[in-house]
Design a protein around this motif. Structure first.
Motif, PDB file in Angstrom:
ATOM      1  N   MET A  59     -54.815 -15.791   8.444  1.00 33.22           N
ATOM      2  CA  MET A  59     -53.758 -16.312   9.285  1.00 33.22           C
ATOM      3  C   MET A  59     -53.485 -17.752   8.860  1.00 33.22           C
ATOM      4  O   MET A  59     -54.413 -18.521   8.626  1.00 33.22           O
ATOM      5  N   GLY A  60     -52.224 -18.089   8.752  1.00 32.37           N
ATOM      6  CA  GLY A  60     -51.815 -19.447   8.460  1.00 32.37           C
ATOM      7  C   GLY A  60     -50.718 -19.873   9.413  1.00 32.37           C
ATOM      8  O   GLY A  60     -49.800 -19.111   9.694  1.00 32.37           O
ATOM      9  N   VAL A  61     -50.832 -21.080   9.933  1.00 30.89           N
ATOM     10  CA  VAL A  61     -49.858 -21.596  10.891  1.00 30.89           C
ATOM     11  C   VAL A  61     -49.479 -23.013  10.472  1.00 30.89           C
ATOM     12  O   VAL A  61     -50.344 -23.811  10.118  1.00 30.89           O
ATOM     13  N   ALA A  62     -48.181 -23.292  10.483  1.00 27.87           N
ATOM     14  CA  ALA A  62     -47.674 -24.635  10.222  1.00 27.87           C
ATOM     15  C   ALA A  62     -46.414 -24.823  11.056  1.00 27.87           C
ATOM     16  O   ALA A  62     -45.993 -23.910  11.763  1.00 27.87           O
ATOM     17  N   GLN A  63     -45.805 -25.978  10.944  1.00 23.55           N
ATOM     18  CA  GLN A  63     -44.604 -26.260  11.725  1.00 23.55           C
ATOM     19  C   GLN A  63     -43.520 -25.241  11.383  1.00 23.55           C
ATOM     20  O   GLN A  63     -43.069 -25.158  10.246  1.00 23.55           O
ATOM     21  N   GLU A  64     -43.124 -24.439  12.369  1.00 21.48           N
ATOM     22  CA  GLU A  64     -42.095 -23.401  12.228  1.00 21.48           C
ATOM     23  C   GLU A  64     -42.419 -22.396  11.127  1.00 21.48           C
ATOM     24  O   GLU A  64     -41.522 -21.834  10.505  1.00 21.48           O
ATOM     25  N   GLN A  65     -43.716 -22.139  10.855  1.00 19.92           N
ATOM     26  CA  GLN A  65     -44.121 -21.179   9.836  1.00 19.92           C
ATOM     27  C   GLN A  65     -45.309 -20.367  10.348  1.00 19.92           C
ATOM     28  O   GLN A  65     -46.120 -20.856  11.119  1.00 19.92           O
ATOM     29  N   LEU A  66     -45.397 -19.115   9.861  1.00 17.24           N
ATOM     30  CA  LEU A  66     -46.483 -18.235  10.256  1.00 17.24           C
ATOM     31  C   LEU A  66     -46.769 -17.266   9.115  1.00 17.24           C
ATOM     32  O   LEU A  66     -45.850 -16.708   8.519  1.00 17.24           O
ATOM     33  N   ALA A  67     -48.045 -17.066   8.813  1.00 18.25           N
ATOM     34  CA  ALA A  67     -48.459 -16.098   7.798  1.00 18.25           C
ATOM     35  C   ALA A  67     -49.625 -15.297   8.352  1.00 18.25           C
ATOM     36  O   ALA A  67     -50.604 -15.864   8.840  1.00 18.25           O
ATOM     37  N   LEU A  68     -49.505 -13.961   8.299  1.00 17.57           N
ATOM     38  CA  LEU A  68     -50.554 -13.080   8.787  1.00 17.57           C
ATOM     39  C   LEU A  68     -50.915 -12.077   7.699  1.00 17.57           C
ATOM     40  O   LEU A  68     -50.035 -11.564   7.010  1.00 17.57           O
ATOM     41  N   ARG A  69     -52.200 -11.784   7.576  1.00 17.78           N
ATOM     42  CA  ARG A  69     -52.663 -10.767   6.626  1.00 17.78           C
ATOM     43  C   ARG A  69     -53.843 -10.045   7.270  1.00 17.78           C
ATOM     44  O   ARG A  69     -54.778 -10.681   7.737  1.00 17.78           O
ATOM     45  N   ALA A  70     -53.782  -8.711   7.290  1.00 15.16           N
ATOM     46  CA  ALA A  70     -54.863  -7.891   7.841  1.00 15.16           C
ATOM     47  C   ALA A  70     -55.263  -6.857   6.797  1.00 15.16           C
ATOM     48  O   ALA A  70     -54.399  -6.222   6.182  1.00 15.16           O
ATOM     49  N   ARG A  71     -56.582  -6.684   6.613  1.00  7.82           N
ATOM     50  CA  ARG A  71     -57.070  -5.757   5.605  1.00  7.82           C
ATOM     51  C   ARG A  71     -58.097  -4.828   6.229  1.00  7.82           C
ATOM     52  O   ARG A  71     -58.940  -5.255   7.024  1.00  7.82           O
ATOM     53  N   PHE A  72     -58.046  -3.556   5.824  1.00  3.83           N
ATOM     54  CA  PHE A  72     -59.007  -2.542   6.248  1.00  3.83           C
ATOM     55  C   PHE A  72     -59.574  -1.895   4.993  1.00  3.83           C
ATOM     56  O   PHE A  72     -58.831  -1.556   4.062  1.00  3.83           O
ATOM     57  N   PHE A  73     -60.900  -1.717   4.951  1.00  2.59           N
ATOM     58  CA  PHE A  73     -61.537  -1.032   3.829  1.00  2.59           C
ATOM     59  C   PHE A  73     -62.723  -0.240   4.351  1.00  2.59           C
ATOM     60  O   PHE A  73     -63.583  -0.787   5.058  1.00  2.59           O
ATOM     61  N   ASP A  74     -62.770   1.033   4.038  1.00  3.33           N
ATOM     62  CA  ASP A  74     -63.881   1.893   4.422  1.00  3.33           C
ATOM     63  C   ASP A  74     -64.393   2.598   3.172  1.00  3.33           C
ATOM     64  O   ASP A  74     -63.711   3.472   2.635  1.00  3.33           O
ATOM     65  N   PRO A  75     -65.579   2.220   2.660  1.00  3.97           N
ATOM     66  CA  PRO A  75     -66.074   2.813   1.423  1.00  3.97           C
ATOM     67  C   PRO A  75     -66.541   4.258   1.568  1.00  3.97           C
ATOM     68  O   PRO A  75     -66.745   4.946   0.571  1.00  3.97           O
ATOM     69  N   SER A  76     -66.716   4.719   2.789  1.00  2.42           N
ATOM     70  CA  SER A  76     -67.097   6.115   3.044  1.00  2.42           C
ATOM     71  C   SER A  76     -66.232   6.622   4.193  1.00  2.42           C
ATOM     72  O   SER A  76     -66.692   6.791   5.326  1.00  2.42           O
ATOM     73  N   PHE A  77     -64.973   6.855   3.919  1.00  3.24           N
ATOM     74  CA  PHE A  77     -63.981   7.182   4.946  1.00  3.24           C
ATOM     75  C   PHE A  77     -64.378   8.441   5.717  1.00  3.24           C
ATOM     76  O   PHE A  77     -64.530   9.517   5.142  1.00  3.24           O
ATOM     77  N   LEU A  78     -64.602   8.289   7.009  1.00  2.00           N
ATOM     78  CA  LEU A  78     -64.995   9.368   7.918  1.00  2.00           C
ATOM     79  C   LEU A  78     -66.231  10.108   7.434  1.00  2.00           C
ATOM     80  O   LEU A  78     -66.362  11.327   7.599  1.00  2.00           O
ATOM     81  N   GLY A  79     -67.164   9.397   6.790  1.00  2.00           N
ATOM     82  CA  GLY A  79     -68.408   9.992   6.329  1.00  2.00           C
ATOM     83  C   GLY A  79     -68.283  10.856   5.090  1.00  2.00           C
ATOM     84  O   GLY A  79     -69.223  11.558   4.728  1.00  2.00           O
ATOM     85  N   SER A  80     -67.141  10.802   4.408  1.00  5.38           N
ATOM     86  CA  SER A  80     -66.926  11.625   3.216  1.00  5.38           C
ATOM     87  C   SER A  80     -67.197  10.820   1.950  1.00  5.38           C
ATOM     88  O   SER A  80     -67.650   9.686   1.996  1.00  5.38           O
ATOM     89  N   GLN A  81     -66.925  11.425   0.792  1.00  7.37           N
ATOM     90  CA  GLN A  81     -67.043  10.720  -0.485  1.00  7.37           C
ATOM     91  C   GLN A  81     -65.736  10.035  -0.882  1.00  7.37           C
ATOM     92  O   GLN A  81     -65.579   9.617  -2.020  1.00  7.37           O
ATOM     93  N   TRP A  82     -64.830   9.913   0.033  1.00  3.27           N
ATOM     94  CA  TRP A  82     -63.545   9.237  -0.201  1.00  3.27           C
ATOM     95  C   TRP A  82     -63.602   7.836   0.374  1.00  3.27           C
ATOM     96  O   TRP A  82     -64.263   7.589   1.373  1.00  3.27           O
ATOM     97  N   MET A  83     -62.898   6.926  -0.253  1.00  6.54           N
ATOM     98  CA  MET A  83     -62.765   5.576   0.293  1.00  6.54           C
ATOM     99  C   MET A  83     -61.289   5.323   0.597  1.00  6.54           C
ATOM    100  O   MET A  83     -60.404   5.906  -0.040  1.00  6.54           O
ATOM    101  N   ALA A  84     -61.042   4.472   1.578  1.00 12.53           N
ATOM    102  CA  ALA A  84     -59.674   4.177   1.992  1.00 12.53           C
ATOM    103  C   ALA A  84     -59.527   2.672   2.222  1.00 12.53           C
ATOM    104  O   ALA A  84     -60.465   2.003   2.650  1.00 12.53           O
ATOM    105  N   SER A  85     -58.333   2.169   1.916  1.00 14.49           N
ATOM    106  CA  SER A  85     -58.048   0.763   2.181  1.00 14.49           C
ATOM    107  C   SER A  85     -56.581   0.616   2.575  1.00 14.49           C
ATOM    108  O   SER A  85     -55.738   1.424   2.200  1.00 14.49           O
ATOM    109  N   ALA A  86     -56.307  -0.408   3.332  1.00 14.36           N
ATOM    110  CA  ALA A  86     -54.936  -0.719   3.750  1.00 14.36           C
ATOM    111  C   ALA A  86     -54.814  -2.232   3.908  1.00 14.36           C
ATOM    112  O   ALA A  86     -55.770  -2.908   4.288  1.00 14.36           O
ATOM    113  N   LEU A  87     -53.637  -2.750   3.600  1.00 22.37           N
ATOM    114  CA  LEU A  87     -53.365  -4.175   3.714  1.00 22.37           C
ATOM    115  C   LEU A  87     -51.965  -4.350   4.288  1.00 22.37           C
ATOM    116  O   LEU A  87     -51.016  -3.717   3.829  1.00 22.37           O
TER     117      LEU A  87
END
Length: 76
Positions: free
Chosen positions: A1-29
């Motif tokens: 998160m970044g905040v300045a005068q009249e400015q805003l920046a947001l970034r959210a990241r998700f990463f699961d190396p064993s998605f739902l207990g499987s051998q698959w991995m998932a990520s989102a940004l």
């Protein structure tokens, strides 16, 4: 998160190396920017909408909004 005068920046990241207990991995940004940047260092010609004439200054200000993201999957 970044905040300045009249400015805003947001970034959210998700990463699961064993998605739902499987051998698959998932990520989102997700990202969102509502910001302004300064360009130039001398004699920048730009059009100011609030003024009918063209101006020559040391820099130009560019306002922008950006939304985006990515999704990824992989197999172990």
């Amino acid at each position: 998160m970044g905040v300045a005068q009249e400015q805003l920046a947001l970034r959210a990241r998700f990463f699961d190396p064993s998605f739902l207990g499987s051998q698959w991995m998932a990520s989102a940004l997700l990202l969102y920017n509502d910001a302004r940047d300064f360009y130039g260092n001398r004699d920048v010609l730009y059009d100011d909408p609030s003024n009918a004439t063209e101006l020559v200054q040391d820099f130009a200000i560019v306002r922008y909004k950006r939304f985006g993201g990515s999704v990824g999957v992989g197999h172990i």
